[in-house]
Design an enzyme around this catalytic site. Sequence first.
Site, PDB file in Angstrom:
ATOM      1  N   HIS A 364       0.829  -1.207   0.000  1.00 34.03           N
ATOM      2  CA  HIS A 364       0.000   0.000   0.000  1.00 34.03           C
ATOM      3  C   HIS A 364       0.859   1.250   0.000  1.00 34.03           C
ATOM      4  O   HIS A 364       0.538   2.244  -0.645  1.00 34.03           O
ATOM      5  CB  HIS A 364      -0.905   0.017   1.226  1.00 34.03           C
ATOM      6  CG  HIS A 364      -1.699  -1.229   1.366  1.00 34.03           C
ATOM      7  ND1 HIS A 364      -2.214  -1.673   2.548  1.00 34.03           N
ATOM      8  CD2 HIS A 364      -2.043  -2.142   0.442  1.00 34.03           C
ATOM      9  CE1 HIS A 364      -2.848  -2.800   2.352  1.00 34.03           C
ATOM     10  NE2 HIS A 364      -2.757  -3.110   1.078  1.00 34.03           N
ATOM     11  N   CYS A 677      -4.103   0.197 -19.455  1.00 29.51           N
ATOM     12  CA  CYS A 677      -3.771   1.052 -18.308  1.00 29.51           C
ATOM     13  C   CYS A 677      -2.755   0.421 -17.346  1.00 29.51           C
ATOM     14  O   CYS A 677      -2.610   0.894 -16.230  1.00 29.51           O
ATOM     15  CB  CYS A 677      -5.027   1.468 -17.555  1.00 29.51           C
ATOM     16  SG  CYS A 677      -5.892   0.107 -16.782  1.00 29.51           S
TER      17      CYS A 677
HETATM   18  C1  PEP Z   1      -3.376  -3.683 -13.822  1.00 28.88           C
HETATM   19  O1  PEP Z   1      -3.530  -4.796 -13.327  1.00 28.88           O
HETATM   20  O2  PEP Z   1      -2.678  -3.476 -14.842  1.00 28.88           O
HETATM   21  C2  PEP Z   1      -4.019  -2.492 -13.236  1.00 28.88           C
HETATM   22  C3  PEP Z   1      -4.001  -1.321 -13.849  1.00 28.88           C
HETATM   23  O3  PEP Z   1      -4.586  -2.633 -12.009  1.00 28.88           O
HETATM   24  P1  PEP Z   1      -3.747  -2.725 -10.656  1.00 28.88           P
HETATM   25  O4  PEP Z   1      -2.320  -2.400 -10.992  1.00 28.88           O
HETATM   26  O5  PEP Z   1      -4.373  -1.759  -9.735  1.00 28.88           O
HETATM   27  O6  PEP Z   1      -3.942  -4.152 -10.270  1.00 28.88           O
END
Ligand code: PEP
Length: 747
Positions: A364, A677
């Site tokens: 976190h 993303c």
């Molecule tokens: C991912 O898994 O690429 C994502 C954007 O979500 P997180 O990094 O929050 O798991």
Amino acid sequence: MPEQTETESRKLLRRLRDTMAEEAAGQERLDKITHLIADSMGTEVCSVYLFRDEETLELCATEGLNPQAVHETRMRLGEGLVGRVARTGKIINSADAPKEKGFRYMPETGEEIYSSFLGIPVQRLGEKLGVLVVQSKEARLFSSDEVYALEVVAMVLAEMTELGVFVGEGAALKARHQQAVMFRGTTGQEGAAQGHVWLHEPRVVITNPVAEDPEKELTRLREAVDDLRVRVDEMLAGAPSGDKEQMEVLEAYRMFANSKGWLRRMEEDIGRGLSAEAAVEKEQSTARARMAVISDPYLRGRLHDLDDLSNRLLRILTGQGAQTGAEMPPDPILIARNIGPAELLDYGRSLKGIVLEEGSVGSHAAIVARALAIPLVIHAERITTEALNGDHIMVDGDQGVVHLRPDETVVAAFRDKIAMQAKAQERYASIRDKPATTLCGKTISLQMNAGLMADLPSLDGSGAEGVGLFRTELQFLVRNQMPRRSELAALYSRVLEAANGKRVVFRTLDIGSDKVLPYMKPNDEPNPALGWRAIRVGLDKPGVLRMQLQALLRAANGRPLSVMFPFVAQYEEFTAARAEMDKALARERILGHAIPEHIEVGAMLETPSLAFAPDKFFEMVDFLSIGGNDLKQFFFAADRENERVRRRYDSLNVSFLTFLEQIVARCAASNTALSFCGEDAGRPVEAACLAAIGMPTLSMRPASIGPVKSVLRRVNLDALRGVIHDARDRGDMSVRGAVMEHLRNGG
Ligand code: PEP
Ligand code: MG
């Protein structure tokens, strides 16, 4: 030889303290100390060896050996008996030293005539500082009392070395905490920063290791332990009962705080002449030494608890610790063993950098550091022991390297790096308001990832077109209890206001796996990343999901709204989640609340299975966003948080790119809006390849928008796609080599 009794050791310590009280330069002090130890112990020789650098010990003072050898005789760690004591941290007590394994004859010191050897490591809290040695002609083993007396002296010497007592005219060695040290850790968040150390938990400095009045010290110790017990009981009473892990730690604290053995050992040390704090620290050193050799995680955890408890006791005894009155230095760089997200948010953007001894890339704290765009290095082992408040420090988040008290050459190189980055930033600022249009005329939409209100100002500053991913879990992670719907609605509403009409894609709560809420019962799962997380939790226990959807609708208050569900693995999960949104909308209508003028409901594609979902899924979903971090870990079956494997597979691996290209094709066929993303979207070379295979939108950290846009504006995607396909036809494992060469040659 006089029999060393407890009184003897106290006498020795008293003489030591008197010597320390006299005005003397560093070398003179050391000479006096070796003289008085040899005199008190009745040995012909007493020598002090201190570390010159990590690998080399130097004879710094001696009584009995050839004085010409002082500052001349050096040995490497592990070399000879002295080097062995230094390397292992273990005492050598021998009646026949020349017969001992590793004995090294050093003619310049004339030591071959001494049979007996007692070598004691000089260390403070497991930090190696040197070796204290006594030798005598008479072939005999030193008694346990003698060993104990010398151990205590070694500890006092360690404190003095730490305090820089031996630094000064005539002393060749720098104090431990004045030397330059480099730490090699792991990147938590890229970027470079320089500033001054601010210890999250300041190091306790013991100025009075030797005490005059044992009775007084015993009383101080007992009062402090009583105080500690009360505090631990209070902590236990105030802890949330659902948090099993925290309760376990506190129970362990209570057990140690009430342990008779722990208190008795410290009382005995006081009886032998140590001050209360020095006695606590001696126990702590023992625990740390044990910790270094124990591999069982449970036992290590308990020793860790004991270490924490000793720290608390030291703070009570010395009154140090709350940093009360201490001023944060300019450009503070936070140093901590570990830190929770809420504490980190308290510091906020005042920090220039963060260095942790523990932590993980997905912790976190790392998430918050990333959200705040503060360079972070994790796994910088022992830095909390080495660094002192105010020390000059440079953090290289790109390489995962930290320079503490750097020397001039490092400072100059680092300044160049920062200057280059600043220049690049200027270049990026100049294209901020220009589109990411490539040489072949294609425009890629660049969006930013966010998770905190504090991120929103970057929307204008970075030139992002919108927020492609708003991670809502941060708001849940940084609290001690579940946020209320009204709180969330107010926050989301502020986010939309700050976005000023730009699109914000809110991702519903993605908890589980590495993201465990402090107020929810933790689930012991063998494979949390493959476990009960994200939308799976949302659908099985829909209360929180419903509350969040309502909060989002209320926040929109009639404005357009974009929501996506994380970790959808199959069509039916999406339809179930979408149905929750429809129910929430119906409810809002009945209540007479404004309904968004336009609503988009999307899914994150983070498991390979979803790429093979039926056509009706691609037709139904309003948009898809590829969570490349998760998708890549499941594609290669390589844990994104496991340092051993996380970099093993290249994101530009041909099989992975082929898979992504198939997703692009399916979306194109069904006219489904698509974005990417994961972290790779923010890496310029990866971003160019993603764009080349047809990814129309990339969402990344705000700081990456400039570098990515700058590259995209200089490439021809058609040509780059050709390079990728050629690499595939050749059977290359990764396209990286070919792409890098292509870009180097002008794209
Ligand atoms: C991912 O898994 O690429 C994502 C954007 O979500 P997180 O990094 O929050 O798991
Ligand atoms: Mg993810």
